[in-house]
Motif scaffolding. Structure first.
Motif, short mmCIF file in Angstrom:
data_model
loop_
_atom_site.label_atom_id
_atom_site.label_comp_id
_atom_site.label_asym_id
_atom_site.label_seq_id
_atom_site.Cartn_x
_atom_site.Cartn_y
_atom_site.Cartn_z
N TYR A 1 41.89 39.32 29.59
CA TYR A 1 40.95 38.50 29.63
C TYR A 1 40.98 37.71 28.30
N VAL B 1 26.94 42.26 36.36
CA VAL B 1 28.13 41.06 36.16
C VAL B 1 29.71 41.59 35.44
N THR B 2 28.86 42.62 34.64
CA THR B 2 30.29 43.39 33.85
C THR B 2 30.68 44.21 35.15
N ASN C 1 31.35 44.63 38.55
CA ASN C 1 31.51 43.49 39.62
C ASN C 1 32.88 43.49 40.61
N ARG D 1 39.72 35.00 45.67
CA ARG D 1 38.20 34.26 45.41
C ARG D 1 37.07 34.92 46.10
N ARG E 1 31.62 41.69 46.03
CA ARG E 1 30.47 42.15 45.21
C ARG E 1 29.00 41.72 45.84
N HIS F 1 38.58 34.82 27.77
CA HIS F 1 37.31 34.76 27.25
C HIS F 1 37.24 35.63 25.95
#
Ligand SMILES: Nc1ncnc2c1ncn2[C@@H]1O[C@H](COP(=O)(O)OP(=O)(O)OP(=O)(O)O)[C@@H](O)[C@H]1O
Ligand SMILES: [Mg+2]
Length: 149
Positions: free
Chosen positions: A51, A111-112, A114, A87, A104, A54
């Protein structure tokens, strides 16, 4: 259309909720091929690499804490347009906004947490899968049904 490899991870919430089979089944049902698969505990170092884009964002620490909190399942998925196909199967980042029919959208609200992660480009996929797999852990094999997919 082009055969691609992408990187997929069932996150700790997906594993804890018993959704490994559900996620992999949707991948296989779509016609995509599992080229590599294992259950691991992600180290902080590997999570920060995964990640890296981010880093510095407000949700970064929470995200790293989450993906390192329990076992995950990592996979290399192969098929025509695999990056975009996976995706689409996983749905919007915000589970509460994700369309029904997506992973999802069907299974989450958070959100975290998911359920899954998937690479968002072929270049990113190559970088991400190399964090978790050696070349000799990724298999080339054919399935009889391939010409129908
Ligand atoms: N605003 C946010 N609040 C909390 N967590 C977030 C937020 N945005 C993203 N995340 C978490 O960080 C992950 C990476 O964010 P990204 O924007 O790359 O979404 P994604 O590409 O849909 O998800 P992933 O990379 O896990 O497949 C998300 O899956 C989610 O777990
Ligand atoms: Mg992403």
């Amino acid at each position: 259309m082009k055969v691609e490899r992408t990187f997929l991870m069932v996150k700790p919430d997906g594993v804890a909720r018993g959704l490994i089979g559900e996620v992999l089944s949707r991948i296989e049902r779509k016609g995509l091929k599992i080229a590599a698969l294992k259950m691991i505990r992600v180290s902080r170092d590997a999570a920060e690499k995964l990640y890296a884009v981010h880093r510095g964002k407000p949700f970064f620490e929470k995200l790293i804490d989450h993906v390192t909190s329990g076992p995950v399942v990592v996979a290399v998925v192969e098929g025509r347009n695999a990056v975009e196909a996976v995706r689409t199967l996983i749905g919007d980042t915000c589970s509460y906004k994700a369309k029904p029919g997506s992973i999802r959208g069907d299974f989450g609200l958070d959100v975290t947490m998911n359920i899954v992660h998937a690479a968002d480009s072929e270049a990113v996929a190559g970088r991400e899968l190399s964090i978790f797999f050696n070349d000799d852990e990724i298999f080339n094999y054919s399935r009889g049904c391939e010409r129908w997919i």
